[in-house]
Design a protein around this motif. Structure first.
Motif, PDB file in Angstrom:
ATOM      1  N   LYS A 235      46.070  56.288  30.366  1.00 37.07           N
ATOM      2  CA  LYS A 235      47.157  56.274  31.717  1.00 37.07           C
ATOM      3  C   LYS A 235      46.588  57.220  32.658  1.00 37.07           C
ATOM      4  O   LYS A 235      46.707  57.125  33.707  1.00 37.07           O
ATOM      5  N   ILE A 236      46.110  58.438  32.200  1.00 39.71           N
ATOM      6  CA  ILE A 236      45.419  59.695  32.876  1.00 39.71           C
ATOM      7  C   ILE A 236      44.354  59.195  33.736  1.00 39.71           C
ATOM      8  O   ILE A 236      43.945  59.283  35.077  1.00 39.71           O
ATOM      9  N   LEU A 237      43.535  58.252  33.047  1.00 36.15           N
ATOM     10  CA  LEU A 237      42.359  57.652  33.852  1.00 36.15           C
ATOM     11  C   LEU A 237      42.863  56.667  34.868  1.00 36.15           C
ATOM     12  O   LEU A 237      42.318  56.766  35.974  1.00 36.15           O
ATOM     13  N   GLU A 238      43.481  55.925  34.797  1.00 37.71           N
ATOM     14  CA  GLU A 238      43.884  55.034  35.469  1.00 37.71           C
ATOM     15  C   GLU A 238      44.848  55.303  36.588  1.00 37.71           C
ATOM     16  O   GLU A 238      44.605  55.124  37.793  1.00 37.71           O
TER      17      GLU A 238
ATOM     18  N   VAL B  23      48.747  50.398  36.167  1.00 40.74           N
ATOM     19  CA  VAL B  23      48.756  51.699  35.421  1.00 40.74           C
ATOM     20  C   VAL B  23      49.555  51.720  34.433  1.00 40.74           C
ATOM     21  O   VAL B  23      50.700  51.847  34.665  1.00 40.74           O
ATOM     22  N   ASP B  24      48.968  51.730  33.068  1.00 43.15           N
ATOM     23  CA  ASP B  24      49.672  51.860  32.076  1.00 43.15           C
ATOM     24  C   ASP B  24      48.906  52.494  30.840  1.00 43.15           C
ATOM     25  O   ASP B  24      48.014  53.264  31.310  1.00 43.15           O
ATOM     26  N   ASP B  25      48.993  52.406  29.746  1.00 43.20           N
ATOM     27  CA  ASP B  25      48.288  53.135  28.494  1.00 43.20           C
ATOM     28  C   ASP B  25      47.441  52.036  28.097  1.00 43.20           C
ATOM     29  O   ASP B  25      46.840  52.458  26.971  1.00 43.20           O
ATOM     30  N   LYS B  26      46.912  50.933  28.603  1.00 40.80           N
ATOM     31  CA  LYS B  26      46.078  50.160  28.066  1.00 40.80           C
ATOM     32  C   LYS B  26      44.983  49.613  28.969  1.00 40.80           C
ATOM     33  O   LYS B  26      45.059  49.385  29.951  1.00 40.80           O
ATOM     34  N   PHE B  27      43.733  50.032  28.121  1.00 39.34           N
ATOM     35  CA  PHE B  27      42.381  49.675  28.847  1.00 39.34           C
ATOM     36  C   PHE B  27      41.869  48.227  28.741  1.00 39.34           C
ATOM     37  O   PHE B  27      41.727  47.755  27.536  1.00 39.34           O
ATOM     38  N   ASP B  28      42.040  47.519  29.688  1.00 40.73           N
ATOM     39  CA  ASP B  28      41.652  46.263  29.656  1.00 40.73           C
ATOM     40  C   ASP B  28      40.592  45.776  30.668  1.00 40.73           C
ATOM     41  O   ASP B  28      40.067  46.791  31.163  1.00 40.73           O
ATOM     42  N   ALA B  29      40.073  44.524  30.858  1.00 41.85           N
ATOM     43  CA  ALA B  29      38.946  44.013  31.599  1.00 41.85           C
ATOM     44  C   ALA B  29      39.408  44.404  33.063  1.00 41.85           C
ATOM     45  O   ALA B  29      38.134  45.066  33.710  1.00 41.85           O
ATOM     46  N   LYS B  30      40.674  44.505  33.379  1.00 40.70           N
ATOM     47  CA  LYS B  30      40.710  45.106  34.878  1.00 40.70           C
ATOM     48  C   LYS B  30      40.207  46.354  35.148  1.00 40.70           C
ATOM     49  O   LYS B  30      39.912  46.818  36.112  1.00 40.70           O
ATOM     50  N   THR B  31      40.608  47.125  34.182  1.00 40.65           N
ATOM     51  CA  THR B  31      40.434  48.775  34.110  1.00 40.65           C
ATOM     52  C   THR B  31      38.999  49.028  34.248  1.00 40.65           C
ATOM     53  O   THR B  31      38.505  49.853  34.992  1.00 40.65           O
ATOM     54  N   ALA B  32      38.426  48.092  33.253  1.00 39.93           N
ATOM     55  CA  ALA B  32      36.839  48.205  33.334  1.00 39.93           C
ATOM     56  C   ALA B  32      36.030  47.978  34.484  1.00 39.93           C
ATOM     57  O   ALA B  32      35.242  48.809  34.999  1.00 39.93           O
ATOM     58  N   ALA B  33      36.819  47.003  35.244  1.00 39.06           N
ATOM     59  CA  ALA B  33      36.213  46.430  36.496  1.00 39.06           C
ATOM     60  C   ALA B  33      36.367  47.682  37.377  1.00 39.06           C
ATOM     61  O   ALA B  33      35.622  47.931  38.493  1.00 39.06           O
TER      62      ALA B  33
END
Length: 366
Positions: A137-140, A153-163
């Motif tokens: 979440k801090i990263l997002e 913006v949540d606590d899950k790292f998914d493909a959209k976060t990676a992009a």
């Protein structure tokens, strides 16, 4: 007895002595300068005091202040430690540099290590498919603040976060892996100002790199414990700067632990103090001053809504007590006995029968 107006036929005289600001201290009348006997209040031109002026009886707030020494600086303390990744340090900031979100704090193998805002450092590699966590979440939150979108913006790292991470890495000139290693970023509570650089160019990227402070201009005051009642959180103060200028501030922090100050020049023991922090209302007023000595005025006493006159309006009566001379509508004068209260910045609190707000009083000219 004092309040009656003297009329010319009776020629009754009220002996008095005129007080000036120089003859009165902040705690009371200590001495008077005899300038002459007062004639009847409705005097002709020959008896008028040519050096007098007038002022109004005002309802005011009076304050007494106590001045203590302080030191200009910045709020907070920041320590940046390299997370121990492979490589050497190839660039470092300079003392005085202000570093904000996304700025390079230092470089390893000529690649920037950017600053992110958060309340805890990253302790694991952040990548797609990992377990949920506060670090994600801090990263997002930082990616969103830096202008990257397309993810939640949540606590899950998914493909959209990676992009979004890949876009950020491209802008920084880094390998576009879509993952974030703890050694590749610096996480601190907010922006900071570099105070000291601890690492050396060419040294391994490990250990302490820089130390810093917050970017908010503050004044730190060592308040003696016996005067700690002066410092109340939220209280307004006046900060007198070198060169004669002054600005206002507010007490933002009052220490709860008493400390012993160091001896001065090896002579005498230190005193017991509490640390008080003052935030400036107009930081730009101090310019580029840093670690400079200042004087901070704390309010030690305050009275609101009291009747006041200039100290120069006071007349010390030879029979004892004090009076002011009220100017009547027809230009004549009337002596009114007054009781004195608080003194502050050239004014004095007065009370007495026949004394009203807005009345005009004579003031001795200097």
């Amino acid at each position: 007895m004092i309040e009656q107006e003297t009329q010319r036929p009776r020629r009754r005289r009220w002996p008095y002595v005129i007080l000036t600001a120089a003859t009165v201290t902040a705690v009371g009348v200590t001495a008077v300068l005899v300038l002459g006997q007062g004639g009847d209040a409705k005097a002709d031109k020959g008896n008028q005091q040519t050096n007098s002026k007038t002022s109004k009886v005002l309802r005011s707030t009076l304050e007494e202040h106590e001045e203590l020494s302080g030191k200009l600086g910045y709020s907070g303390k920041f320590d940046v430690t390299a997370a121990g990744g492979a490589g050497v340090i190839t660039w470092l900031p300079k003392p005085g540099d202000h570093l904000g979100r996304g700025d390079a704090v230092y470089k390893v193998n000529d690649k920037p290590v950017p600053l992110l805002f958060g309340d805890k450092p990253f302790w694991r590699k952040l990548e797609s498919g990992m377990d949920k966590g506060a670090d994600v979440k801090i990263l997002e939150q930082n990616l969103r603040a830096l202008g990257y979108t397309g993810f939640t913006v949540d606590d899950k790292f998914d493909a959209k976060t990676a992009a979004a991470v890949k876009k950020w890495q491209k802008k920084l000139g880094l390998e576009q892996s879509g993952a974030v290693d703890p050694a590749s970023v610096v996480v601190q509570p907010g922006a900071f100002r570099v105070s000291t650089v601890d690492a050396l160019l060419g040294a391994p990227a490990q250990g302490k790199v820089v130390s810093g402070t917050g970017t908010t201009r503050t004044v730190t005051v060592d308040v003696p414990v016996e005067k700690q009642s002066l410092a109340q959180e939220g209280a307004e103060v006046v900060v007198n700067l070198p060169g004669g200028k002054s600005t206002k501030g507010k007490v933002t922090s009052v220490g709860s632990v008493a400390e012993k100050t160091e001896e001065q020049n090896g002579v005498g023991g230190g005193k017991t103090v509490i640390k008080v922090e003052v935030q400036l209302n107009e930081p730009e007023a101090v310019g580029k001053l840093d670690a400079a000595p200042v004087q901070v005025e704390f309010t030690s006493r305050r009275k609101e809504g009291v009747l006041t006159v200039p100290i120069g309006a006071l007349l010390a009566l030879s029979e004892g007590g004090y009076a002011v001379e009220i100017v009547q509508p027809d230009g004549s004068g009337k002596l009114v006995a007054v009781e004195l209260g608080m003194f502050a910045k050239g004014k004095v609190e007065v009370s007495g029968s026949g004394l009203t707000e807005g009345a005009t009083v004579k003031v001795a000219g200097l």
